[in-house]
Design a protein around this motif. Structure first.
Motif, mmCIF file in Angstrom:
data_model
loop_
_atom_site.group_PDB
_atom_site.id
_atom_site.type_symbol
_atom_site.label_atom_id
_atom_site.label_comp_id
_atom_site.label_asym_id
_atom_site.label_seq_id
_atom_site.Cartn_x
_atom_site.Cartn_y
_atom_site.Cartn_z
ATOM 1 N N LEU A 175 0.117 14.377 -13.850
ATOM 2 C CA LEU A 175 0.003 12.802 -13.863
ATOM 3 C C LEU A 175 -0.034 12.217 -12.538
ATOM 4 C CD1 LEU A 175 2.215 11.947 -16.986
ATOM 5 C CD2 LEU A 175 -0.328 12.674 -17.067
ATOM 6 N N THR A 176 -0.636 11.185 -12.479
ATOM 7 C CA THR A 176 -0.573 10.812 -10.907
ATOM 8 C C THR A 176 -0.483 9.007 -11.280
ATOM 9 O OG1 THR A 176 -2.114 12.187 -10.278
ATOM 10 C CG2 THR A 176 -1.873 10.296 -9.155
ATOM 11 N N SER A 177 0.400 8.798 -10.383
ATOM 12 C CA SER A 177 0.653 7.163 -10.129
ATOM 13 C C SER A 177 -0.124 6.821 -8.797
ATOM 14 C CB SER A 177 2.154 6.885 -10.359
ATOM 15 O OG SER A 177 2.658 6.953 -11.512
ATOM 16 N N THR A 178 -0.972 5.896 -8.909
ATOM 17 C CA THR A 178 -1.777 5.325 -7.813
ATOM 18 C C THR A 178 -1.523 4.012 -7.714
ATOM 19 O OG1 THR A 178 -3.307 7.061 -8.318
ATOM 20 C CG2 THR A 178 -4.006 5.304 -6.509
ATOM 21 N N LEU A 225 5.908 2.204 -6.465
ATOM 22 C CA LEU A 225 5.806 3.690 -6.674
ATOM 23 C C LEU A 225 6.996 4.361 -7.031
ATOM 24 C CD1 LEU A 225 2.984 4.855 -4.429
ATOM 25 C CD2 LEU A 225 2.767 4.892 -6.781
ATOM 26 N N ARG A 226 8.109 3.705 -6.360
ATOM 27 C CA ARG A 226 9.378 4.458 -6.590
ATOM 28 C C ARG A 226 10.048 4.171 -8.012
ATOM 29 N NH1 ARG A 226 12.271 1.593 -1.339
ATOM 30 N NH2 ARG A 226 12.606 3.388 0.077
ATOM 31 N N ARG A 227 9.504 3.077 -8.922
ATOM 32 C CA ARG A 227 9.939 2.686 -10.262
ATOM 33 C C ARG A 227 9.095 3.617 -11.053
ATOM 34 N NH1 ARG A 227 9.907 -2.439 -8.035
ATOM 35 N NH2 ARG A 227 7.818 -3.159 -8.751
ATOM 36 N N ARG A 228 8.051 4.241 -10.801
ATOM 37 C CA ARG A 228 7.183 5.145 -11.447
ATOM 38 C C ARG A 228 7.985 6.606 -11.709
ATOM 39 N NH1 ARG A 228 3.997 2.120 -14.467
ATOM 40 N NH2 ARG A 228 2.600 0.803 -13.250
ATOM 41 N N THR A 245 6.342 9.715 -12.597
ATOM 42 C CA THR A 245 5.806 10.524 -12.241
ATOM 43 C C THR A 245 6.191 11.359 -10.930
ATOM 44 O OG1 THR A 245 4.029 9.143 -11.279
ATOM 45 C CG2 THR A 245 3.556 9.989 -13.519
ATOM 46 N N HIS A 246 5.729 12.683 -10.834
ATOM 47 C CA HIS A 246 6.017 13.307 -9.529
ATOM 48 C C HIS A 246 4.858 13.027 -8.330
ATOM 49 C CE1 HIS A 246 9.448 15.215 -11.176
ATOM 50 N NE2 HIS A 246 8.871 15.925 -12.223
ATOM 51 N N ASN A 247 3.772 13.061 -9.068
ATOM 52 C CA ASN A 247 2.319 12.814 -7.921
ATOM 53 C C ASN A 247 2.258 11.229 -7.924
ATOM 54 O OD1 ASN A 247 2.406 15.500 -7.986
ATOM 55 N ND2 ASN A 247 0.100 15.593 -8.757
ATOM 56 N N LYS A 248 2.548 10.767 -6.580
ATOM 57 C CA LYS A 248 2.449 9.434 -6.353
ATOM 58 C C LYS A 248 1.427 9.341 -4.945
ATOM 59 C CE LYS A 248 7.019 8.618 -8.227
ATOM 60 N NZ LYS A 248 8.416 7.860 -7.751
ATOM 61 N N GLN A 249 0.692 8.436 -4.838
ATOM 62 C CA GLN A 249 -0.212 8.067 -3.857
ATOM 63 C C GLN A 249 -0.697 6.889 -3.679
ATOM 64 O OE1 GLN A 249 -3.783 10.461 -4.842
ATOM 65 N NE2 GLN A 249 -4.322 9.419 -6.512
ATOM 66 N N ILE A 250 -1.055 6.461 -2.321
ATOM 67 C CA ILE A 250 -1.639 5.083 -1.925
ATOM 68 C C ILE A 250 -3.019 5.408 -1.453
ATOM 69 C CG2 ILE A 250 -1.313 3.133 -0.560
ATOM 70 C CD1 ILE A 250 1.805 3.654 -0.466
ATOM 71 N N PHE A 251 -3.772 4.592 -2.133
ATOM 72 C CA PHE A 251 -5.051 4.263 -1.441
ATOM 73 C C PHE A 251 -5.235 2.988 -0.611
ATOM 74 C CE2 PHE A 251 -7.354 7.173 -4.747
ATOM 75 C CZ PHE A 251 -6.999 8.201 -4.273
ATOM 76 N N MET A 252 -5.679 2.807 0.449
ATOM 77 C CA MET A 252 -5.955 1.760 1.144
ATOM 78 C C MET A 252 -7.159 1.270 1.633
ATOM 79 S SD MET A 252 -3.338 0.176 4.318
ATOM 80 C CE MET A 252 -3.776 1.488 5.275
ATOM 81 N N ILE A 253 -7.792 0.287 1.218
ATOM 82 C CA ILE A 253 -9.022 -0.019 1.614
ATOM 83 C C ILE A 253 -9.027 -1.079 2.730
ATOM 84 C CG2 ILE A 253 -11.421 -0.958 0.975
ATOM 85 C CD1 ILE A 253 -10.823 0.048 -1.812
ATOM 86 N N THR A 254 -9.425 -1.003 3.999
ATOM 87 C CA THR A 254 -9.135 -1.908 4.939
ATOM 88 C C THR A 254 -10.422 -1.894 6.106
ATOM 89 O OG1 THR A 254 -7.595 -2.909 6.795
ATOM 90 C CG2 THR A 254 -7.741 -0.412 6.289
#
Length: 366
Positions: A175-178, A259-262, A264-273
């Motif tokens: 599972l992934t938290s994004t 993400l700290r509150r999620r 799940t083990h898989n955590k990631q950030i997508f940044m559009i800039t």
């Protein structure tokens, strides 16, 4: 005598200017008007004048009436103001998903494979000897019987030992938290280029992808200008840029807290800039500098990237600007975090995000 009867073929084609054709245009225009139904209809009316989209049998008035009847528009009886409904918001997300990612079918939950093998969820092509703790349903009985015959012969009584057992390796589905960060600083509409609309459409497509294909994954959306704040799926069609600088640090700080509150083990950030960090908040005041790369702002942003690395949160940056010195900053930022960077045009932004999300294999399940 049995046979087939044939009749004249009459193609069932939607006539030009029908509801479905106009609806597609209306949903697309809503992306550019930030969900303003009246403005979108005004633009649609201008397009009709120029390109004769409607016909004598079905006019713009018929289309507006049908939008109301089918629940796409809600009209305030007192003011006469028209607003889009939750059904329209859903349709905009679905349209974005089909445009950017193609038509994807629903599948099971938790569909991100990890490199870890063992007692997982899905068989792969690997085989190995049975080990204590392996599940019985992993045993390949056909191959195990063949091994027993090879090892002990086929004559006399059949014999099978633990050494003959062969099991099929299993891949875990993770599972992934994004958190998706979207830059809404003023530069997203500068220089005659609309960068916020493609970013917004990609965000809606990603949200709809997760909702349908990866229903146990989580997606949070953060926008950042002078400050950073979370928005909901329902807010996306109405998203606009503001007269803001770019406080990348605040966006990363908020995304990390979420993400700290999620669990799940898989955590990631997508940044559009499209640009560099130009702003920090110090107490109640803002420190701003749009000239060049300000050392104070850059160093604090890099420190935040390093903190994300310590927390095992990779950041994937989707850079939609081509300035060499900005790309140099993104390379340094990516090196500090250990994440990824894509220098993409607005046209292939969705493709890059989809590929990086769908192939998320970075971490093992613990």
């Amino acid at each position: 005598m049995r046979g087939f009867g044939f009749s004249q073929f009459k193609p069932n084609q939607t006539p030009k200017g029908g509801f479905e054709e106009l609806l597609k245009l209306f949903l697309e225009l809503l992306n550019y008007t930030a969900g303003d139904a009246a403005e979108a209809l005004s633009w649609l009316n201008e397009l009709d004048k120029q390109y004769n989209i409607t016909n004598d049998e079905y006019g713009m008035g018929d289309f507006i009436d049908e939008l109301k009847q089918k629940g796409y528009l809600d009209e305030d009886k007192q003011s006469g103001e028209m607003n889009i409904t939750a059904k329209t918001e859903q349709s905009i997300r679905t349209s974005a998903l089909e445009e950017i990612f193609g038509k994807l079918k629903k599948s099971g939950k938790g569909n991100h494979r990890s490199p870890q093998s063992g007692q997982g969820d899905e068989k792969n092509a690997e085989r190995r000897e049975f080990e204590f703790g392996d599940s019985l349903d992993q045993i390949d009985m056909t191959q195990s019987i063949q091994n027993a015959q090879v090892n002990h012969g086929i004559g006399g009584d059949f014999m099978m030992t633990e050494k003959d057992l062969e099991v099929e390796e299993m891949d875990y589905k993770t599972l992934t938290s994004t958190v998706l960060m979207i830059d809404i600083s003023h530069s997203m509409i500068l220089y005659g280029e609309d960068r916020i609309t493609p970013a917004k459409k990609v965000a809606m497509a990603l949200a709809e992808l997760i909702r349908t294909k990866y229903p146990k994954d989580t997606l949070d959306i953060v926008v950042f200008g002078n400050d950073a704040w979370p928005i909901t799926l329902q807010d996306l069609p109405y998203l606009q840029v503001g007269p803001y600088h770019t406080n990348t640090y605040a966006g990363l700080e908020l995304a990390t807290d979420m993400l700290r509150r999620r669990k799940t083990h898989n955590k990631q950030i997508f940044m559009i800039t499209d640009g560099k960090p130009t702003c920090l908040k110090e107490g109640t005041k803002y420190y701003k500098n749009s000239i060049g790369l300000d050392r104070k702002v850059v160093n604090k942003t890099l420190n935040m990237a390093a903190q994300c690395k310590r927390l095992k949160i990779p950041i994937t940056t989707f850079m939609i600007a081509k300035d060499p010195y900005l790309q140099q900053f993104v390379r340094k930022f990516t090196e500090t975090n250990g994440g990824k960077a894509f220098y993409s045009s607005l046209n292939n932004l969705g493709e890059y995000i989809f590929e990086d999300y769908a192939r998320n294999r970075r971490k093992n399940v613990r």
